[in-house]
Motif scaffolding. Structure first.
Motif, PDB file in Angstrom:
ATOM      1  N   TRP A  87      -2.347  11.350  -2.602  1.00 38.83           N
ATOM      2  CA  TRP A  87      -2.803  12.497  -3.376  1.00 38.83           C
ATOM      3  C   TRP A  87      -3.451  12.010  -4.681  1.00 38.83           C
ATOM      4  CZ3 TRP A  87      -3.105  16.983  -0.999  1.00 38.83           C
ATOM      5  CH2 TRP A  87      -2.302  17.182   0.133  1.00 38.83           C
ATOM      6  N   ASN A 122       0.826  -1.207   0.000  1.00 37.70           N
ATOM      7  CA  ASN A 122       0.000   0.000   0.000  1.00 37.70           C
ATOM      8  C   ASN A 122       0.858   1.254   0.000  1.00 37.70           C
ATOM      9  OD1 ASN A 122      -2.261  -1.582   0.043  1.00 37.70           O
ATOM     10  ND2 ASN A 122      -2.582  -1.421   2.252  1.00 37.70           N
ATOM     11  N   PHE A 123       1.933   1.198   0.769  1.00 41.44           N
ATOM     12  CA  PHE A 123       2.827   2.357   0.864  1.00 41.44           C
ATOM     13  C   PHE A 123       3.459   2.648  -0.497  1.00 41.44           C
ATOM     14  CE2 PHE A 123       6.983   4.228   2.401  1.00 41.44           C
ATOM     15  CZ  PHE A 123       6.422   5.422   2.832  1.00 41.44           C
ATOM     16  N   PRO A 162       8.862   6.524  -7.428  1.00 42.90           N
ATOM     17  CA  PRO A 162       8.931   5.419  -6.463  1.00 42.90           C
ATOM     18  C   PRO A 162       8.121   4.208  -6.925  1.00 42.90           C
ATOM     19  CG  PRO A 162       8.638   7.498  -5.305  1.00 42.90           C
ATOM     20  CD  PRO A 162       8.507   7.810  -6.769  1.00 42.90           C
ATOM     21  N   ASP A 183      -5.725  14.621  -0.539  1.00 46.34           N
ATOM     22  CA  ASP A 183      -5.008  13.519   0.104  1.00 46.34           C
ATOM     23  C   ASP A 183      -6.003  12.574   0.776  1.00 46.34           C
ATOM     24  OD1 ASP A 183      -2.939  12.014   1.026  1.00 46.34           O
ATOM     25  OD2 ASP A 183      -2.419  13.341   2.679  1.00 46.34           O
ATOM     26  N   PHE A 184      -5.961  11.307   0.400  1.00 47.30           N
ATOM     27  CA  PHE A 184      -6.896  10.335   0.964  1.00 47.30           C
ATOM     28  C   PHE A 184      -6.140   9.347   1.855  1.00 47.30           C
ATOM     29  CE2 PHE A 184      -8.952  12.171  -2.630  1.00 47.30           C
ATOM     30  CZ  PHE A 184     -10.239  12.399  -2.142  1.00 47.30           C
ATOM     31  N   HIS A 185      -6.531   9.364   3.127  1.00 43.64           N
ATOM     32  CA  HIS A 185      -5.859   8.524   4.120  1.00 43.64           C
ATOM     33  C   HIS A 185      -6.614   7.208   4.238  1.00 43.64           C
ATOM     34  CE1 HIS A 185      -4.476  12.434   6.336  1.00 43.64           C
ATOM     35  NE2 HIS A 185      -4.122  12.397   5.067  1.00 43.64           N
ATOM     36  N   ASP A 200       4.354  16.263  -5.825  1.00 41.05           N
ATOM     37  CA  ASP A 200       5.222  16.171  -7.004  1.00 41.05           C
ATOM     38  C   ASP A 200       5.415  14.721  -7.452  1.00 41.05           C
ATOM     39  OD1 ASP A 200       6.847  15.581  -4.887  1.00 41.05           O
ATOM     40  OD2 ASP A 200       8.599  16.645  -5.672  1.00 41.05           O
ATOM     41  N   GLU A 201       5.196  13.777  -6.524  1.00 39.50           N
ATOM     42  CA  GLU A 201       5.159  12.381  -6.946  1.00 39.50           C
ATOM     43  C   GLU A 201       3.922  12.166  -7.826  1.00 39.50           C
ATOM     44  OE1 GLU A 201       4.770   9.529  -3.793  1.00 39.50           O
ATOM     45  OE2 GLU A 201       4.934   7.829  -5.149  1.00 39.50           O
ATOM     46  N   LYS A 212       2.511   9.735  -2.323  1.00 36.56           N
ATOM     47  CA  LYS A 212       2.884  10.324  -1.047  1.00 36.56           C
ATOM     48  C   LYS A 212       3.090  11.828  -1.092  1.00 36.56           C
ATOM     49  CE  LYS A 212       5.703   6.772  -1.145  1.00 36.56           C
ATOM     50  NZ  LYS A 212       4.880   5.723  -1.749  1.00 36.56           N
ATOM     51  N   GLN A 213       3.376  12.351  -2.247  1.00 37.66           N
ATOM     52  CA  GLN A 213       3.631  13.790  -2.358  1.00 37.66           C
ATOM     53  C   GLN A 213       3.010  14.313  -3.636  1.00 37.66           C
ATOM     54  OE1 GLN A 213       4.888  15.822  -0.247  1.00 37.66           O
ATOM     55  NE2 GLN A 213       5.483  14.271   1.250  1.00 37.66           N
ATOM     56  N   PHE A 242       5.748  21.736   0.717  1.00 38.55           N
ATOM     57  CA  PHE A 242       4.538  20.917   0.569  1.00 38.55           C
ATOM     58  C   PHE A 242       4.725  19.552   1.207  1.00 38.55           C
ATOM     59  CE2 PHE A 242       7.204  20.131  -3.099  1.00 38.55           C
ATOM     60  CZ  PHE A 242       7.258  18.746  -3.129  1.00 38.55           C
ATOM     61  N   GLY A 243       5.993  19.116   1.305  1.00 38.61           N
ATOM     62  CA  GLY A 243       6.297  17.766   1.793  1.00 38.61           C
ATOM     63  C   GLY A 243       5.843  17.549   3.215  1.00 38.61           C
ATOM     64  N   THR A 244       5.856  18.611   4.013  1.00 39.42           N
ATOM     65  CA  THR A 244       5.409  18.491   5.400  1.00 39.42           C
ATOM     66  C   THR A 244       4.086  19.240   5.579  1.00 39.42           C
ATOM     67  OG1 THR A 244       6.827  20.375   5.913  1.00 39.42           O
ATOM     68  CG2 THR A 244       7.716  18.191   6.370  1.00 39.42           C
ATOM     69  N   GLN A 285       0.765   4.234  -2.632  1.00 39.45           N
ATOM     70  CA  GLN A 285       0.286   5.526  -2.136  1.00 39.45           C
ATOM     71  C   GLN A 285       1.023   6.677  -2.832  1.00 39.45           C
ATOM     72  OE1 GLN A 285       1.871   7.124   1.609  1.00 39.45           O
ATOM     73  NE2 GLN A 285      -0.188   6.910   2.424  1.00 39.45           N
TER      74      GLN A 285
END
Lengths: 369, 282
Positions: free
Chosen positions: B258, B31-32, B53, B248-250, B40-41, B37-38, B182-184, B35
């Motif tokens: 994202w 899943n990770f 990634p 962003d969906f958790h 720009d990803e 994650k960012q 944006f990363g944090t 995902q």
């Protein structure tokens, strides 16, 4: 052996083993005689002057330079006195240990453990091992060193390697050597001062190198967290791990965001405070698993002359009381990484170096596992 | 076939491999990896960039080199959303995939914005407000920083007339929101907007509107304390004839992070209006 144990062993090895060459002294390896543990005061064209380490206010002792094969200073600098125009060579990178093999390779590694006749080490390419019979010398990143062959052979090997000691062997090209002594690897696009904020160009190769280095540091941080949170670890080891973890960050003002399943608001702590809180969590036992951190946002130049990227990692946390899990969560962490230039004085010469550091860490999401 | 099935189809062959899970952490790792994650990803995956990634993961875990851009863009939609206009989604996918030259998202193109739902404290009461940020880029060096373009909140004036903002020329120009903020989730804003001596570094003085002037003055006088960023929506206006929003969906799923949650077909005039009416840009 788990990575945690491997790391701890590495830390303990550095702390405990008192073999010659690893004590906090300079060492002169003599031709056909025992090594001298000392404090070197001067090396001239003809002689080496030194003091007894336990009587540093006492007299100078003198050894003719041609009687010495190799001199190692406490900080990892070394000299081959019998070489023409012998000079101090910096054997240390602050981010990795170096294994120098009899094939004259320089392996830059993150963690190292000597187990019997094998040296186990970890680099960005994973875990590896090497029989000690293939090794000349190990130079630890704190300056200590350990010989695995005669001083004469080690001196010959170091002479052949020359200043290339600060380059990375081809089979470990992704490990984190900070200093680039080869002009082709040196980041030289601008000579402007850091504070000027001028953007500096990096080649694709340089960028990739520092990005890999950032991932290594982020994974190191996870290993330190594991030790700091582990209730079975000695307090001294935990404090040592906190010290090690702090060195990964750009400064003490970095913030770490914390979330909880039991609280809506996120909280921010300075890194030292966060690490100390982690050390003292009110559980009987803690299991903290840090999955492979990976760079998800490549390095980009900011308007302050530094480069910035983001690393993502996933943390699984379990807190136990009376052998029962009382809290657990999965947290996705995002770490800013900063590549910056800084100046150091090395033997009185001002040098510019680049290094990548961890910075603010945010929480992306917290879920119940 | 429903939307979720439509979008998921290309990945079923991959997900079937989950049965070879090596350990209990595998689902989390899988899943990770998927995902986003960012942001720009998200852009890199949208562009099917060489370095992402997910490509690295597919190569390492499944020895899979060849992933189509169409499949990757499909994976960027929120598949839990039930009311997608499928015809529109397919139209968008076709445009992205078939147009020559193909449309790409560009981190340094300024036609994308971050909308931040924030919380603060004003006159000892909790207040909510929305900031719109964009990336300011030095075209020559590509050095960049995030700047605040606009703000809306019930405690702020709602007219958007431009006003002069007195800039203290002694502010420290190196105090900026770096390009990776944006990363944090822009957590650096908490400290940045407390740093009243350097507030100028976070706005563009020449195009500031009245609500933002009032906002900055409240911060300067410490009447308003910035507390935290609660929620972020990214608005992309870079693709011709389209605007889409990314949120962003958790969730513990291969479709998380994202993802596109809104897609609208627009004309250029409508994009202009969107900037004014939705993003409140001056």
């Amino acid at each position: 052996m788990t990575q945690k144990l491997s790391l701890l062993s590495s830390l303990l090895l550095l702390l405990i083993v008192p073999a010659i060459g690893q004590a906090n002294n300079d060492v002169i390896y003599q031709l056909d005689d025992e090594p001298i543990a000392c404090v070197i005061t001067e090396v001239t064209e003809q002689v080496i002057r030194y003091k007894h380490p336990e009587n540093q206010e006492g007299p100078d002792y003198i050894l003719k330079k041609d009687r010495a094969l190799l001199i190692f200073k406490e900080n990892g600098d070394y000299m081959l006195p019998t070489e023409d125009n012998s000079e101090w060579v910096s054997g240390v990178s602050e981010n990795n240990h170096k294994i120098i093999t009899k094939a004259n390779e320089v392996l830059a590694v993150q963690f190292i453990e000597v187990e019997g006749v094998d040296i186990k080490y970890q680099s960005s390419r994973g875990n590896n091992e090497l029989p000690t019979e293939k090794v000349l010398i190990v130079i630890y990143k704190d300056g200590r060193h350990e010989l695995y062959d005669s001083p004469k052979k080690v001196a010959q090997g170091l002479a052949q390697i020359g200043t290339q000691i600060n380059e990375v062997a081809s089979n470990e090209a992704s490990t984190s050597v900070t200093e680039a002594s080869n002009p082709e690897n040196t980041v030289t696009a601008s000579t402007s001062d850091i504070s000027s904020g001028e953007a500096v160009e990096l080649s694709a190769e340089q960028k990739t190198h520092f990005e890999q280095m950032a991932e290594v540091k982020a994974n190191d941080f996870g290993k330190y967290l594991n030790i700091i949170s582990d209730k079975k670890e000695d307090e001294e080891d935990k404090l040592y791990a906190i010290e090690g973890a702090m060195k990964l960050f750009i400064d003490d003002s970095v913030k770490i965001e914390v979330s909880s399943m039991n609280r809506e608001q996120k909280r921010q702590f300075l890194v030292p405070e966060y690490l100390n809180r982690l050390r003292m969590l009110p559980y009987d036992d803690v299991k903290l698993t840090w999955m492979n951190a990976q760079l998800v946002s490549r390095l980009r130049p900011g308007q302050d002359g530094k480069w910035y990227g983001v690393i993502a990692a996933r943390q699984l946390f379990r807190g136990y009381i009376d052998n029962k899990i009382v809290y657990q969560d999965v947290t996705d962490k995002n770490m800013e990484v900063v590549l910056m230039r800084y100046e150091v004085f090395d033997e009185g010469v001002k040098k510019q170096k680049w290094d990548v550091f961890l910075s603010d860490i945010g929480v992306q999401q917290t879920r119940e596992k | 076939m429903n939307t979720k099935q439509l979008l998921l189809l290309p990945f079923l062959f991959l997900l079937s491999s989950v049965s070879v899970a090596q350990d209990i952490l595998f689902p989390y790792q899988e899943n990770f990896a998927w995902q986003v994650k960012q942001i720009d990803e998200f852009m890199d995956r949208f562009n099917n960039a060489d370095y992402t990634p997910i490509r690295r993961y597919l190569k390492d875990e499944y020895n899979l080199d060849d992933v189509s851009r169409l499949d990757l863009v499909r994976s960027l939609f929120n598949m839990e959303k039930q009311d997608w206009d499928q015809e529109r989604v397919v139209q968008f996918l076709n445009q992205v995939n078939d147009t020559v030259p193909p449309p790409y998202l560009d981190f340094y193109d300024q036609n994308w914005y971050a909308e931040l739902d924030c919380a603060g404290e004003y006159q000892e009461e909790k207040v909510d407000f929305t900031l719109t940020l964009s990336l300011q880029v030095d075209e020559e060096t590509k050095a960049s920083r995030w700047i605040i373009n606009s703000v809306q909140g019930d405690f702020l004036p709602n007219d958007s007339s431009a006003l002069a903002f007195g800039v203290d020329s002694t502010y420290d120009a190196s105090k900026t929101l770096n390009p990776a903020s944006f990363g944090t989730d822009f957590m650096a804003l908490v400290d940045a907007l407390k740093d009243t001596a350097n507030l100028e570094g976070y706005v563009v003085p020449k195009s500031i509107n009245r609500p933002l002037v009032v906002f900055m003055n409240l911060l300067y006088q410490r009447d308003l304390i910035f507390k935290q960023v609660d929620y972020i929506t990214y608005h992309f206006l870079q693709i011709n004839n389209w605007i889409f929003q990314v949120q962003d969906f958790h969730r513990e799923s291969t479709n998380s992070g994202w993802l596109i949650n809104s897609l609208v077909a627009v004309t250029e005039d409508e994009k202009h209006e969107y900037r004014k009416q939705v993003l409140h840009l001056p």
